[in-house]
Design an enzyme around this catalytic site. Structure first.
Site, mmCIF file in Angstrom:
data_model
loop_
_atom_site.group_PDB
_atom_site.id
_atom_site.type_symbol
_atom_site.label_atom_id
_atom_site.label_comp_id
_atom_site.label_asym_id
_atom_site.label_seq_id
_atom_site.Cartn_x
_atom_site.Cartn_y
_atom_site.Cartn_z
ATOM 1 N N LYS A 111 0.862 -1.185 0.000
ATOM 2 C CA LYS A 111 0.000 0.000 0.000
ATOM 3 C C LYS A 111 0.895 1.230 0.000
ATOM 4 O O LYS A 111 1.688 1.440 0.921
ATOM 5 C CB LYS A 111 -0.911 -0.010 1.221
ATOM 6 C CG LYS A 111 -1.792 1.232 1.289
ATOM 7 C CD LYS A 111 -2.828 1.107 2.370
ATOM 8 C CE LYS A 111 -3.669 2.369 2.436
ATOM 9 N NZ LYS A 111 -4.677 2.309 3.494
ATOM 10 N N LYS B 95 -2.069 -1.516 -3.895
ATOM 11 C CA LYS B 95 -2.939 -0.344 -3.833
ATOM 12 C C LYS B 95 -2.102 0.928 -3.907
ATOM 13 O O LYS B 95 -1.136 1.025 -3.158
ATOM 14 C CB LYS B 95 -3.695 -0.385 -2.515
ATOM 15 C CG LYS B 95 -4.591 0.788 -2.285
ATOM 16 C CD LYS B 95 -5.289 0.631 -0.972
ATOM 17 C CE LYS B 95 -6.065 1.910 -0.714
ATOM 18 N NZ LYS B 95 -6.360 2.106 0.653
HETATM 19 C C1 PBG Z 1 -7.708 3.398 5.343
HETATM 20 C C2 PBG Z 1 -7.899 3.239 3.869
HETATM 21 C C3 PBG Z 1 -7.658 4.174 2.855
HETATM 22 C C4 PBG Z 1 -8.150 3.601 1.674
HETATM 23 C C5 PBG Z 1 -8.614 2.328 1.997
HETATM 24 N N1 PBG Z 1 -8.448 2.116 3.360
HETATM 25 C C6 PBG Z 1 -7.137 5.553 2.890
HETATM 26 C C7 PBG Z 1 -5.810 5.832 3.407
HETATM 27 O O1 PBG Z 1 -4.989 4.949 3.638
HETATM 28 O O2 PBG Z 1 -5.564 7.008 3.646
HETATM 29 C C8 PBG Z 1 -8.167 4.269 0.330
HETATM 30 C C9 PBG Z 1 -9.163 3.744 -0.660
HETATM 31 C C10 PBG Z 1 -9.438 4.624 -1.831
HETATM 32 O O3 PBG Z 1 -8.820 5.679 -2.043
HETATM 33 O O4 PBG Z 1 -10.336 4.255 -2.586
HETATM 34 N N2 PBG Z 1 -6.508 3.025 5.878
#
Ligand code: PBG
Length: 333
Positions: A196, A256
Site C-alpha cells: 500500500k 494499492k
Molecule cells: C484506510 C484506507 C484508505 C483507503 C482504503 N483504506 C485511505 C488511506 O490509507 O488514507 C483508500 C481507498 C481509496 O482511495 O479508494 N486506511
C-alpha cells in the site's frame, strides 16, 4: 510481401479474437467497496459521483443489486461521527459500533455475500492516522497493533468473512492471524493490503470518510502517511512486504493503488502463488468519472479496459467502485 509470420491472422475476426483472448473480466473478480454512515438517508460523495454513503436500508438494497449482478464480495468503510473519534480510535472495537451492527444486519438479509472489512484506525481517530500518534508525531507500531487485533476480532465476531488490514504497521498480519485463531476463527481469511503506497490517489476516499490527517493543538500530527505507507518510488520493497505477509498468514495479497502500480501487481503475481488483488482506488474512479462527465472519454469502454488491465497485470481480484456498473455492462456484452 513474403511474410511467414502475420500476427494479424489472429485479429481478423471477433470470433478468432475471442479464441485467443488471454484475459477476461467477470463480476466474480470484483470486490465492491461501500461507504456507510449513521444517518437514515443516502448521501452522494461529491468527489465520487455515483458513489454514496449508505444508510442501512439503502445498503441492503444495493448489496442485493450487487449480488444479482454476480458480485460476490463487498468491503465496508464507515464514516464515523466526529464526537466518537478519539486519539486511540477505541470506537473501532465497539461491538455496538457502525461496522459490527451493519455486518450483523447484512448477514441476516443476504448471508451468501462475502463481507470484507478494513482494519486501521483512521476513520475512528481524531488525528486521522492509521495508527496511534505520540506527542512527537511518531506513529506507534506495536501499541497500534494491540488496537488492530481488537478491531479485527470485533469484526470477526460480527460475521466478517475477510479481514483487510490496511494500516501498514509491521507484524500486523501475524498478530491478527493469531488473535483470530485463538478465538476459533480459523476459517476467516485475511486479504492484506500488502503493498500500500503513500498515494495522492486516496484523496476522494478521505473526503468520503472525513478521515484525512488533521491538526491537533496538543501535539504534532504528520500531514501524510509516509512513515508507514510505501514510497511510490519503490518496487523491490513490495516484494519484501509480500514475503512477510505470505509468511505471516495472509490469504490474498493486495496492491494499492492499482492503475499507477500495474508493475507492482505484475511483480507480486510472479513472486507469489497467492491470489493477488488490485485496489482501483477512489482517485482513479473520480478521474474516469470526471472525464466521462465532460464527454471527453467513453466511460464504459475506458472502465472495462482499465479493469482488464488489472487482470492482464496478474490480479485475480479487483476492488473497484465501478463494480456494479461494470457488472451490468459485462452482462449486456
Ligand atoms: C484506510 C484506507 C484508505 C483507503 C482504503 N483504506 C485511505 C488511506 O490509507 O488514507 C483508500 C481507498 C481509496 O482511495 O479508494 N486506511
Amino acid at each position: 510481401m513474403d511474410l511467414i509470420l502475420r500476427p494479424r491472422r489472429l485479429r481478423r475476426a471477433e470470433a478468432i479474437r475471442q479464441m485467443v483472448r488471454e484475459n477476461k473480466v467477470s463480476p466474480e473478480d470484483f470486490i465492491y467497496p461501500l461507504f456507510i454512515h449513521e444517518k437514515d438517508y443516502k448521501e452522494e460523495i461529491s468527489a465520487m459521483p455515483g458513489i454514496f454513503r449508505w444508510n442501512i436500508d439503502g445498503l441492503i438494497e444495493e448489496v442485493l443489486r450487487a449480488w444479482e449482478l454476480g458480485i460476490r464480495c463487498i468491503v465496508l468503510f464507515p464514516k464515523i461521527d466526529d464526537d466518537l473519534k478519539t486519539e486511540d480510535g477505541a470506537e473501532c472495537f465497539n461491538e455496538a459500533g457502525l461496522i459490527p451492527k451493519t455486518i450483523i444486519k447484512l448477514k441476516q438479509e443476504i448471508p451468501e455475500m462475502a463481507i470484507m472489512t478494513d482494519v486501521a484506525l483512521d476513520p475512528y481517530s481524531c488525528d486521522g492516522h492509521d495508527g496511534l500518534v505520540d506527542e512527537n508525531g511518531i506513529i506507534l507500531n506495536d501499541e497500534t497493533i494491540d488496537l488492530l487485533k481488537k478491531q479485527a476480532l470485533t469484526q470477526a465476531r460480527a460475521g466478517a468473512d475477510f479481514i483487510g488490514p490496511s494500516d501498514m504497521m509491521d507484524g500486523r498480519v501475524s498478530a491478527i492471524r493469531n488473535s483470530l485463531d485463538h478465538e476459533g476463527f480459523t476459517d476467516i481469511g485475511i486479504i492484506s493490503y500488502t503493498a500500500k503506497y503513500a498515494s495522492a490517489y486516496y484523496g476522494p476516499f478521505r473526503t468520503a470518510l472525513d478521515s484525512a490527517p488533521r491538526k491537533n493543538n496538543k501535539k504534532l500530527i504528520p500531514d501524510n502517511k509516509s512513515t508507514y505507507q510505501m514510497d511510490p518510488a519503490n518496487s523491490k520493497e513490495a516484494v519484501i512486504e509480500a514475503a512477510l505477509d505470505q509468511y505471516e498468514g495472509a490469504d490474498v495479497l493486495m496492491v494499492k493503488p492499482g492503475l499507477a502500480y500495474l508493475d507492482i501487481i505484475n511483480k507480486l503475481s510472479s513472486f507469489s502463488n497467492k491470489p493477488i488483488a488490485a485496489y482501483n482506488v477512489s482517485g482513479e474512479y473520480s478521474m474516469i468519472k470526471a472525464a466521462s462527465m465532460q464527454g471527453w472519454i467513453d466511460e464504459k469502454d475506458v472502465v472495462l479496459e482499465t479493469l482488464l488491465s488489472f487482470k492482464r497485470a496478474g490480479a485475480k481480484l479487483i476492488l473497484t467502485y465501478h463494480a456494479c456498473e461494470a457488472a451490468r455492462w459485462l452482462k449486456e456484452k
